[in-house]
Write a protein that holds these residues in place. Structure first.
Motif, short mmCIF file in Angstrom:
data_model
loop_
_atom_site.label_atom_id
_atom_site.label_comp_id
_atom_site.label_asym_id
_atom_site.label_seq_id
_atom_site.Cartn_x
_atom_site.Cartn_y
_atom_site.Cartn_z
N GLY A 85 -1.23 -31.19 -45.30
CA GLY A 85 -1.76 -31.01 -43.95
C GLY A 85 -1.07 -31.82 -42.87
N LYS A 86 -0.05 -32.61 -43.23
CA LYS A 86 0.59 -33.48 -42.24
C LYS A 86 2.05 -33.09 -41.96
CE LYS A 86 -2.35 -37.49 -42.99
NZ LYS A 86 -2.41 -38.96 -43.21
N ALA A 87 2.48 -31.92 -42.46
CA ALA A 87 3.88 -31.52 -42.28
C ALA A 87 4.22 -31.34 -40.81
CB ALA A 87 4.15 -30.23 -43.06
N GLY A 88 3.28 -30.80 -40.02
CA GLY A 88 3.54 -30.54 -38.60
C GLY A 88 3.74 -31.82 -37.81
N SER A 89 2.87 -32.78 -37.99
CA SER A 89 2.98 -34.03 -37.23
C SER A 89 4.22 -34.82 -37.64
CB SER A 89 1.72 -34.88 -37.42
OG SER A 89 1.55 -35.20 -38.80
N VAL A 90 4.53 -34.78 -38.95
CA VAL A 90 5.73 -35.48 -39.41
C VAL A 90 6.98 -34.83 -38.83
CG1 VAL A 90 7.13 -36.07 -41.43
CG2 VAL A 90 4.64 -36.31 -41.53
N ALA A 91 6.98 -33.51 -38.80
CA ALA A 91 8.14 -32.78 -38.25
C ALA A 91 8.39 -33.15 -36.80
CB ALA A 91 7.93 -31.27 -38.39
N GLU A 92 7.32 -33.29 -36.01
CA GLU A 92 7.47 -33.68 -34.61
C GLU A 92 8.07 -35.07 -34.49
OE1 GLU A 92 6.99 -32.13 -31.71
OE2 GLU A 92 6.61 -30.27 -32.81
N ALA A 93 7.60 -35.99 -35.34
CA ALA A 93 8.11 -37.36 -35.29
C ALA A 93 9.57 -37.43 -35.71
CB ALA A 93 7.25 -38.25 -36.18
N VAL A 94 9.93 -36.68 -36.75
CA VAL A 94 11.31 -36.66 -37.23
C VAL A 94 12.22 -36.04 -36.17
CG1 VAL A 94 12.88 -35.71 -38.96
CG2 VAL A 94 10.66 -36.63 -39.66
N LYS A 95 11.72 -35.02 -35.51
CA LYS A 95 12.52 -34.36 -34.47
C LYS A 95 12.88 -35.33 -33.35
CE LYS A 95 12.60 -29.98 -31.92
NZ LYS A 95 13.24 -30.47 -30.70
#
Length: 828
Positions: A656-666
């Motif tokens: 459930g945290k793939a979206g928030s992690v993706a934003e941070a990595v971006k």
């Protein structure tokens, strides 16, 4: 209007039901013949126009060309639009890491490279210059058109950059700063040839020569590339200094393979159309035999009978072909628009440009030549379909025709075997056996369509969006080095050059690991390599990849091993290697087995390391896990190479945290030139979209093919009853009930259904499995596992069964409209 034409028109009106069936088959054939080239050429033309709008239009470029050779090239008949560029100097940027070149481009070079000025004009005098706002900002200067600026520079000499100097220039034009220039801090200014001649001594000028190949129209991409190399060799240009504009060539000079595929599909459509139209005419001919016999009896010649059949057939075609063309054109335009709007036609930049072109009407998807070609091929199909019926009709004698009862002509007289007792099953078998050729033609026609359906359904069922996504990314988030191989215009983008100052650092890895929701990070190492055992067409060792897997990835790879073992000790001591597949395994001569030796030239920055390995295992793993080529444990590869060979970070996140992690990595990777981020979610969505669009397209074509086949079944059943009206009337007169009549017709239909399904499912399953093996070997659409198309096959069987039942009741209802007396008196 002569008597033959009048008779043909009279027959056209009389045989309305049959002509509707034939017309529908012709219209569907014309429709498919219009859809295929409209979609193919529409997509290609859109791409061509988008490339022409976005990319430079030169075919090739030679670097480091001296003055004499450059002058000869401008007059070489093998080259057109030849333009010269000289990087005469570089501005001195002591207080910044920017790189600013001072470039002379003649007008042909400006045109070929699509260099556009935001305002003003190109420089003509030695003290004139074209700059950009970003360049002025980096240099700490201000100015506009007509203003003077003082620029420090170093001229480009034969042995490097010369002594620094200053010159006052007048700004004559301004260019737009591209996003790439701003990100990389690399700018260019335009100067005149007079300034270049002023600062560089005669005989020391070195040019880049841009050009197009003369007479390139109609040539393939490979042929143009060969021409570029031949021209370069004639001027002693080194291979590394010959640059092809690959994107432009690929878009504007498409390989024949694409057209060959389209031609094969159109041939299949034509054959299906011919077979169906011929079958309908052949079956229908039986109830016309007595009519042609009567015409023979009153004096008609063979030629007149042939003309009668021909004109009646082309009267139907004249009405059906235009309908098919219009339907095909409409569907084709919808498909092209769907491909572009769903971004399936190309990458994002190209797709956006293609959308803009469609909105502006820059490309017409209505091509008259396609309509004319489809109409011509449809008419030829009708003519071929009519040849046999025309022959058959012309050969019928008057006596034979009057005695004809709708059965195959027997070559030898055979004693007919009777039955002491008759039942519905025997009546059905008797009718089917009396005209074996008609029965076989109908089943074969339907069966071929069914076989094609099962083959296509097999390939589509083997396409899996998860497998496709695994071929592009691993984990929830994927960060990779954005490298390019063989880009002579930008050698700094080579993987070996990027790894000299690798942006995938331990510091970045720790920053990502500290993000809330990150479960773990796997590191994939990789380098470029060349395989000495296999050679390119020019004799060079075959380029491949050499990847290094982490311990976790090696454990996952174990389930994809097809030969050998990952527990082999040679993998730990650096003498063993894993063959991971891809194009290397399918390359001629790459039939290696475990224990065979291979020799790799490994690129480690500027160094090349030569190593011999023994193949310890062979795998068939997804590209996203192993890459393409050979695999070592990551620790072994790192020991071989001096440089940091980290190539990918695979980030696994908590649920459930793939979206928030993706934003941070971006946020961490944005602005870094050589890093590219992908996510599993995006890859899966794109895979679903690609497969979905293919499903709609393929099953749409199969639906039309199926309609053509069903028309043949309808015609067969109708004519079977039509020519037996008298026989059925007599049977009903002696006690055959309406229920029994329906049952008999149902048994006939079930025989056609069973024969069609047996041929479709049996031969189709075998052919489908063969196509799967081919698709897996060629890595088409990431196909890896065989999935039998159970649902499509069940749907096919259900559709055929339902259609057969409906046809039976339709034919019976039509049959019941006549009185028993009329049926018994039929053909008198």
């Amino acid at each position: 209007m002569n008597i033959i034409t009048k008779t043909a028109f009279a027959n056209f009106k009389k045989n309305r039901s049959r002509n509707i069936l034939i017309g529908a088959a012709i219209a569907l054939t014309a429709m498919l013949l219009t859809i295929v080239p409209t979609v193919v050429f529409g997509s290609v033309d859109l791409r061509f126009t988008a490339v022409d709008n976005l990319y430079p239009t030169f075919h090739g470029m030679f670097r480091d060309v001296d003055e004499k050779a450059a002058q000869k090239m401008t007059g070489d008949a093998r080259m057109t639009d030849t333009g010269l560029r000289e990087d005469a100097a570089y501005m001195v940027c002591d207080d910044t890491d920017a790189s600013i070149s001072m470039v002379y481009c003649d007008r042909n070079t400006v045109k070929l490279n699509r260099l556009k000025l935001k305002e003003g004009e190109l420089p003509r005098r030695a003290d004139e210059i074209v700059v950009s706002e970003g360049l002025l900002k980096v240099m700490g200067l201000k100015g506009g058109i007509g203003d003077k600026i003082t620029v420090p520079y170093q001229p480009v000499m034969a042995d490097g950059l010369g002594q620094a100097a200053e010159k006052e220039f007048t700004i004559t034009g301004m260019t737009e700063d591209s996003e790439e220039a701003v990100e990389k801090n690399i700018y260019s200014s335009l100067i005149s040839d007079k300034f270049a001649e002023e600062i560089i001594p005669a005989g020391e000028h070195r040019y880049r020569v841009y050009f197009s190949v003369a007479g390139a129209k109609g040539k393939t991409t490979d042929a143009i590339k060969d021409n570029i190399k031949e021209i370069g060799k004639s001027y002693n240009i080194g291979e590394t200094d010959i640059v092809e504009n690959g994107e432009y060539l690929f878009a504007n000079y498409v390989d024949p393979a694409m057209y060959a595929g389209m031609v094969i599909l159109m041939v299949i459509i034509v054959l299906a159309g011919i077979l169906t139209i011929y079958s309908i005419y052949y079956v229908s001919m039986m109830n016309k035999v007595q009519e042609y016999g009567k015409l023979k009896a009153i004096g008609s010649t063979k030629r007149q009978i042939r003309q009668l059949v021909f004109r009646e057939g082309f009267t139907v075609a004249a009405a059906a072909v235009p309908i098919g063309l219009m339907l095909g054109l409409g569907v084709g335009i919808l498909l092209v628009n769907g491909m572009v709007s769903s971004d399936l036609a190309s990458d994002n930049l190209m797709a956006e440009e293609m959308k803009k072109i469609i909105a502006d009407g820059g490309v017409s998807l209505v091509k008259p030549w396609i309509l004319l070609l489809a109409a011509a091929v449809s008419c030829v199909s009708v003519y071929i379909s009519l040849l046999r019926p025309m022959q058959k009709a012309a050969k019928i004698s008057a006596i034979e025709a009057i005695r004809f009862q709708g059965t195959d002509k027997e070559k030898k007289k055979k004693q007919r075997r009777g039955y002491e007792e008759m039942n519905i099953r025997r009546l059905t078998a008797s009718n089917l056996g009396r005209n074996k050729r008609r029965t076989v033609v109908t089943i074969v026609t339907l069966g071929i369509t069914g076989i094609l359906f099962v083959v296509v359904a097999t390939i589509l069922s083997c396409m899996n969006p998860k497998t496709m996504a695994m071929d592009t990314t691993r984990g929830d988030i994927h960060i990779t080095l954005n490298s390019e191989s063989g880009n002579k215009m930008h050698p700094e983008r080579e993987l070996s050059n990027i790894q000299k100052n690798n942006p995938l650092t331990e510091e970045l890895k720790e920053q990502i690991a500290s993000i809330d929701g990150v479960d773990r990070i796997e590191t994939y190492t990789g380098v470029s390599a060349a395989l000495e055992e296999l050679r390119e067409d020019d004799g060079r060792p075959l380029e491949t990849g050499l990847g290094g897997l982490s311990e976790e990835a090696m454990k996952e790879l174990d389930r994809y091993v097809t030969e050998g073992s990952l527990a082999d000790d040679s993998l730990k001591d650096g003498t063993g290697i894993i063959l991971s597949g891809g194009y290397v395994k399918s390359y001629p001569g790459a039939d290696w087995k475990t224990g065979d030796k291979v020799h790799l030239l490994i690129e480690d920055g500027d160094e090349v390391v030569k190593r011999e390995f023994k193949i310890a295992a062979v795998t068939d793993a997804p590209y996203g896990l192993t890459g393409n080529g050979f695999i070592l444990p990551s620790s072994v590869l790192e020991d071989i190479c001096e440089n940091d060979v980290t190539d990918d970070f695979y980030i696994f996140t908590e649920k459930g945290k793939a979206g928030s992690v993706a934003e941070a990595v971006k946020q961490l990777t944005d602005g870094q030139e050589f890093l590219q981020m992908d996510t599993w979610k995006d890859a899966y969505a794109q895979s679903e979209k690609s497969i979905g669009f293919m499903l709609y397209g393929c099953y749409g074509l199969m639906f039309v093919f199926g309609l053509i086949g069903i028309l043949n079944l309808v015609n067969t059943m109708i004519n079977s009853v039509y020519i037996r009206r008298r026989e059925l009337g007599v049977l009903q007169a002696v006690g055959l009930s309406g229920k029994q009549t329906v049952r008999m017709l149902q048994l006939e239909g079930l025989f056609y259904t069973a024969g069609t399904l047996l041929l479709s499912v049996g031969a189709g399953s075998i052919a489908g499995y063969g196509c799967f093996l081919w698709a897996r070997a060629e890595s088409i659409m990431s196909i890896r596992t065989y999935e039998y198309p159970v649902v499509p096959v069940v749907v096919l069987a259900a559709i055929i069964l339902v259609v057969q039942i409906l046809i039976t009741y339709m034919v019976n209802n039509s049959f019941k409209k006549q009185s028993l007396i009329d049926r018994v008196r039929f053909a008198e």
